[in-house]
Design a protein around this motif. Structure first.
Motif, short mmCIF file in Angstrom:
data_model
loop_
_atom_site.label_atom_id
_atom_site.label_comp_id
_atom_site.label_asym_id
_atom_site.label_seq_id
_atom_site.Cartn_x
_atom_site.Cartn_y
_atom_site.Cartn_z
N TYR A 190 45.74 48.82 36.77
CA TYR A 190 45.96 47.70 37.71
C TYR A 190 46.54 46.50 36.97
O TYR A 190 47.48 45.85 37.46
CB TYR A 190 44.65 47.33 38.39
N LEU A 191 46.03 46.20 35.79
CA LEU A 191 46.57 45.08 35.01
C LEU A 191 48.01 45.32 34.61
O LEU A 191 48.80 44.37 34.46
CB LEU A 191 45.70 44.85 33.77
N ALA A 192 48.39 46.58 34.42
CA ALA A 192 49.77 46.91 34.04
C ALA A 192 50.77 46.53 35.13
O ALA A 192 51.96 46.36 34.85
CB ALA A 192 49.88 48.40 33.72
N THR A 193 50.29 46.39 36.38
CA THR A 193 51.17 45.97 37.47
C THR A 193 51.40 44.46 37.47
O THR A 193 52.14 43.95 38.32
CB THR A 193 50.59 46.39 38.83
N LYS A 194 50.72 43.75 36.54
CA LYS A 194 50.82 42.30 36.41
C LYS A 194 50.53 41.58 37.73
O LYS A 194 51.37 40.84 38.26
CB LYS A 194 52.19 41.89 35.87
N PRO A 195 49.34 41.80 38.29
CA PRO A 195 49.01 41.17 39.57
C PRO A 195 48.72 39.68 39.40
O PRO A 195 48.34 39.22 38.32
CB PRO A 195 47.75 41.92 40.00
N GLU A 196 48.93 38.92 40.49
CA GLU A 196 48.55 37.50 40.51
C GLU A 196 47.07 37.44 40.87
O GLU A 196 46.68 37.72 42.01
CB GLU A 196 49.39 36.74 41.53
N LEU A 197 46.24 37.06 39.90
CA LEU A 197 44.79 37.08 40.10
C LEU A 197 44.25 35.68 40.36
O LEU A 197 44.67 34.72 39.70
CB LEU A 197 44.09 37.67 38.87
N SER A 198 43.34 35.57 41.29
CA SER A 198 42.60 34.32 41.47
C SER A 198 41.59 34.19 40.33
O SER A 198 41.33 35.15 39.60
CB SER A 198 41.88 34.33 42.81
N TRP A 199 41.00 33.02 40.18
CA TRP A 199 40.02 32.86 39.09
C TRP A 199 38.80 33.74 39.33
O TRP A 199 38.19 34.23 38.37
CB TRP A 199 39.63 31.39 38.92
N GLN A 200 38.45 33.98 40.61
CA GLN A 200 37.32 34.87 40.89
C GLN A 200 37.65 36.30 40.46
O GLN A 200 36.79 37.01 39.92
CB GLN A 200 36.97 34.84 42.38
#
Length: 393
Positions: A190-200
């Motif tokens: 999932y991280l390899a897709t470079k998602p835009e993550l909220s701080w939560q």
């Protein structure tokens, strides 16, 4: 000339072999058919019941303000046979959770619910009940978690798989090596897709990486710990320590970035352990972004306490320490050029098959224990019914 002809003939074979090898690695990153097979579960003695009659009985029992037994809700779940019935069952699981018998939802009922959701294409219902576990009483065991996680992974729904990993993390259920590996596989993909993550989401992702890698004394474990602690440290410096441990299985002592650097220092003293270059680059970016935010205006809507301000003041020291440790890692050849996902895939190839054998053997024993407990409840129900009939006579 004969040699050149032979080379041309063998070239496609070599290419085909590489393709087969790559495909086998990808498939080995998933649970085998033996693991997900439902034969052991389906071979239990069946207690066939009419679902409509069971629903009517539960409705009448609730209407009279009497408790529904755990055996009755278990029978209802065990007799589901369609997606529509799964939808209906969710209502009765909710009702049971909000009844006097709410603490007696059996482990085998939870397992049966997840299996039926997967069987009838209602995986979203399983995930919803997990995310709202307080309302539905859904606290699966590791084997059940693995089945649900694997289903998302095989469909390449890595965000959904990470939602399951989050629930594993919140329940601190990373006891099985197979659960650790599946969780890290889902997180890294999932991280390899470079998602835009909220701080939560960064906090949840960091805690999941850290706790899943905590018991793996290898490059995967240390790389996951480093990245997890760095993500948590990012939340700490931007939102404060209270935002870190609120409703999370994390300690409330400040200094998560310092703990991340301690992981790097430990690797410097370890043999045959390396850190992923990709993870180090990610940590370096986190430190750089924190430094930029610290120098600019405070755009956070959270007012930091004095303890948090003291931690923020350590950021230049952390950056300097990171650069020093990275140089040591380079000089000692302790940096692996592979990504975290590649490291996890390699570990899966080496380890998952052995883990599966142990898990399947334990699952078979667990099903036997569950069945013995179910038979005891049936016998107790029969005795109670006979006793009530005698008292009425």
């Amino acid at each position: 000339m004969a040699a050149s002809i032979l080379q041309r003939c063998l070239s496609p074979v070599k290419t085909f072999t590489k393709c087969v090898s790559y495909t086998s690695i990808v498939r080995r990153c998933l649970l085998s058919s033996a693991y997900t097979d439902s034969t052991v579960w389906d071979q239990r003695p069946r207690d066939v019941q009419d679902l409509g009659q069971l629903a009517s009985l539960m409705d009448r029992t609730y209407a009279r303000k009497l408790p529904v037994s755990s055996l009755l809700i278990a029978r209802f779940i065990d007799n589901l046979s369609s997606k529509e019935e799964v939808d209906q069952a969710q209502y009765y699981l909710y009702k049971f959770r909000h009844s006097p018998n709410c603490w007696y939802l059996r482990d085998w009922t939870i397992h049966s619910w997840i299996r039926h959701c997967l069987k009838y294409g209602a995986r979203d219902k399983a995930l919803y009940s997990l995310k709202n576990k307080v309302q539905f009483g859904m606290f699966p065991d590791d084997f059940t978690f693995n089945l649900l996680m694997d289903s998302f992974i095989k469909d390449e729904d890595f965000k959904g798989a990470c939602s399951v990993v989050e629930e594993v993390m919140l329940q601190e259920s990373f006891e099985r090596v197979s659960t650790q590996i599946l969780s890290l596989y889902a997180l890294s993909r999932y991280l390899a897709t470079k998602p835009e993550l909220s701080w939560q989401e960064e906090r949840s992702m960091g805690a999941s990486l850290m706790l899943a890698g905590l018991k793996l004394e290898n490059s995967v474990g240390f790389s996951a710990r480093l990245l997890g602690l760095a993500l948590i440290g990012k939340v700490e410096l931007s939102r404060g320590i209270h935002a870190v441990f609120h409703e999370m299985p994390l300690i409330w002592t400040s200094g998560y970035l310092g703990r991340a650097l301690a992981v790097m220092n430990t690797v410097c003293d370890f043999r045959d352990v390396k850190l992923s270059e990709e993870v180090l680059d990610h940590v370096e970016k986190i430190l750089r972004d924190l430094s930029v935010n610290a120098d600019g205006p405070n755009v956070s809507d959270t007012s930091l306490e004095e303890e948090d301000e003291l931690e923020t003041q350590k950021l230049p020291e952390y950056i300097s320490r990171f650069n020093e440790l990275k140089e040591r890692l380079v000089s000692q050849d302790r940096i692996d050029s592979r990504s975290l996902g590649s490291l996890v895939s390699s570990l899966t190839q080496q380890t998952l098959a052995l883990c599966e054998d142990a898990d399947i053997a334990e699952y078979q024993q667990t099903v036997s224990v569950w069945e013995a407990e179910r038979q005891q409840l049936i016998q107790r129900e029969r005795e109670t019914r006979e006793k009530n009939q005698k008292s009425r006579l």
